[in-house]
Design a protein around this motif. Structure first.
Motif, PDB file in Angstrom:
ATOM      1  N   UNK A  44       0.825  -1.221   0.000  1.00 40.50           N
ATOM      2  CA  UNK A  44       0.000   0.000   0.000  1.00 40.50           C
ATOM      3  C   UNK A  44       0.856   1.266   0.000  1.00 40.50           C
ATOM      4  N   UNK A  45       0.316   2.312  -0.584  1.00 41.12           N
ATOM      5  CA  UNK A  45       0.991   3.611  -0.579  1.00 41.12           C
ATOM      6  C   UNK A  45       1.016   4.166   0.843  1.00 41.12           C
ATOM      7  N   UNK A  46       2.074   4.914   1.149  1.00 39.58           N
ATOM      8  CA  UNK A  46       2.260   5.507   2.474  1.00 39.58           C
ATOM      9  C   UNK A  46       2.498   6.999   2.297  1.00 39.58           C
ATOM     10  N   UNK A  47       1.785   7.811   3.083  1.00 34.19           N
ATOM     11  CA  UNK A  47       1.963   9.262   3.000  1.00 34.19           C
ATOM     12  C   UNK A  47       3.418   9.635   3.290  1.00 34.19           C
ATOM     13  N   UNK A  48       3.952  10.522   2.480  1.00 37.05           N
ATOM     14  CA  UNK A  48       5.316  10.989   2.684  1.00 37.05           C
ATOM     15  C   UNK A  48       6.385  10.022   2.215  1.00 37.05           C
ATOM     16  N   UNK A  49       5.979   8.949   1.560  1.00 41.80           N
ATOM     17  CA  UNK A  49       6.933   7.968   1.026  1.00 41.80           C
ATOM     18  C   UNK A  49       6.603   7.716  -0.445  1.00 41.80           C
ATOM     19  N   UNK A  50       7.526   7.109  -1.150  1.00 34.72           N
ATOM     20  CA  UNK A  50       7.270   6.736  -2.543  1.00 34.72           C
ATOM     21  C   UNK A  50       7.479   5.243  -2.713  1.00 34.72           C
ATOM     22  N   UNK A  51       6.809   4.685  -3.706  1.00 37.87           N
ATOM     23  CA  UNK A  51       6.981   3.279  -4.036  1.00 37.87           C
ATOM     24  C   UNK A  51       7.710   3.158  -5.374  1.00 37.87           C
ATOM     25  N   UNK A  52       8.689   2.272  -5.411  1.00 34.07           N
ATOM     26  CA  UNK A  52       9.448   2.015  -6.632  1.00 34.07           C
ATOM     27  C   UNK A  52       9.501   0.508  -6.840  1.00 34.07           C
ATOM     28  N   UNK A  53       9.062   0.060  -8.009  1.00 33.67           N
ATOM     29  CA  UNK A  53       9.110  -1.369  -8.336  1.00 33.67           C
ATOM     30  C   UNK A  53      10.499  -1.723  -8.855  1.00 33.67           C
ATOM     31  N   UNK A  54      10.997  -2.878  -8.449  1.00 39.06           N
ATOM     32  CA  UNK A  54      12.334  -3.331  -8.859  1.00 39.06           C
ATOM     33  C   UNK A  54      12.224  -4.733  -9.445  1.00 39.06           C
ATOM     34  N   UNK A  55      12.793  -4.911 -10.622  1.00 41.08           N
ATOM     35  CA  UNK A  55      12.845  -6.209 -11.296  1.00 41.08           C
ATOM     36  C   UNK A  55      14.289  -6.686 -11.296  1.00 41.08           C
ATOM     37  N   UNK A  56      14.532  -7.853 -10.710  1.00 44.83           N
ATOM     38  CA  UNK A  56      15.882  -8.411 -10.616  1.00 44.83           C
ATOM     39  C   UNK A  56      15.968  -9.666 -11.472  1.00 44.83           C
ATOM     40  N   UNK A  57      16.857  -9.624 -12.454  1.00 48.77           N
ATOM     41  CA  UNK A  57      17.075 -10.766 -13.343  1.00 48.77           C
ATOM     42  C   UNK A  57      18.525 -11.207 -13.164  1.00 48.77           C
ATOM     43  N   UNK A  58      18.730 -12.370 -12.539  1.00 49.70           N
ATOM     44  CA  UNK A  58      20.068 -12.850 -12.228  1.00 49.70           C
ATOM     45  C   UNK A  58      20.725 -13.591 -13.390  1.00 49.70           C
ATOM     46  N   UNK A  59      20.080 -13.608 -14.549  1.00 45.85           N
ATOM     47  CA  UNK A  59      20.659 -14.248 -15.719  1.00 45.85           C
ATOM     48  C   UNK A  59      20.520 -15.757 -15.693  1.00 45.85           C
TER      49      UNK A  59
END
Length: 216
Positions: A83-98
């Motif tokens: 969930x979104x939080x006031x005063x914070x940001x959300x960033x999605x991260x995709x990790x591909x280890x090969x």
């Protein structure tokens, strides 16, 4: 003489073969695809709702030609349970280890995964990554070498034709944690070798002497 000069020029100016390196490349999701991130992770500050991708692979040293993350960057899917939080940001991260072909000897790549970071508005991409995929490993020049502890050793190792690590390495500029560290990139281009240059001078000198004798 002309034929000899052309052969020497062609041999001397032949471009060097592109080197392959095993490293983490840095990407951002933009307009439905992965775009190479031009700024280092410690410099770039992603916006709320951004999607960042990391891919470990054997790739040429050239940024745009590096291997991209295999999965799409779907922010809604990655951060659906966060969930979104006031005063914070959300960033999605995709990790591909090969894949196995990209892994250093004796190591197996972890499965690809995604994560949703909840961080302060001014958090950099490096801080986002440290939040969702510790431990990170950097070398003495500040080059990002490992994410979530992978790989255990090595850092931007250059590979020879047989896939064996060479004695030199060149970092990927976008994977560096600062703009100043990007100076560590190496390059190669068409160079006329010393031996070919001397041979060319000799051929031209012989041709000039032949022209003088002919005019006499």
């Amino acid at each position: 003489m002309i034929t000899g000069v052309l052969i020497l020029l062609m041999l001397g100016a032949a471009p060097a073969h592109a080197a392959g390196y095993r490293y983490w490349s840095f990407w951002r999701w933009s307009d439905g695809g992965w775009a190479y991130q031009q700024q280092g992770p410690a410099v770039h500050v992603p916006a709320d709702g951004a999607v960042e991708g990391w891919r470990f692979a054997v790739s040429p040293d050239g940024g745009q030609d590096a291997a991209r993350p295999a999965a799409a960057g779907d922010f809604a899917a990655v951060c659906a349970a966060t969930p979104a939080v006031d005063g914070r940001k959300r960033v999605a991260v995709v990790l591909d280890f090969g894949g196995a072909a990209d892994a250093p000897g004796g190591e197996s790549p972890p499965a690809a995964r995604t994560a949703c970071a909840v961080v302060t508005p001014r958090a950099s991409s490096a801080e986002v990554l440290a939040t969702v995929a510790p431990p990170l490993r950097y070398d003495t020049n500040g080059l990002l070498c490992a994410i979530a502890g992978y790989p255990r050793g090595g850092c931007a190792d250059q590979l020879g034709a047989a896939g064996a690590p060479a004695t030199t390495s060149a970092p990927d500029a976008a994977a560096l944690p600062s703009d100043t560290a990007s100076a560590a990139r190496t390059s190669a281009g068409p160079v006329l070798g010393v031996g070919a240059g001397l041979a060319l001078v000799a051929v031209l000198g012989a041709g000039a002497a032949w022209q003088v004798r002919r005019r006499r």
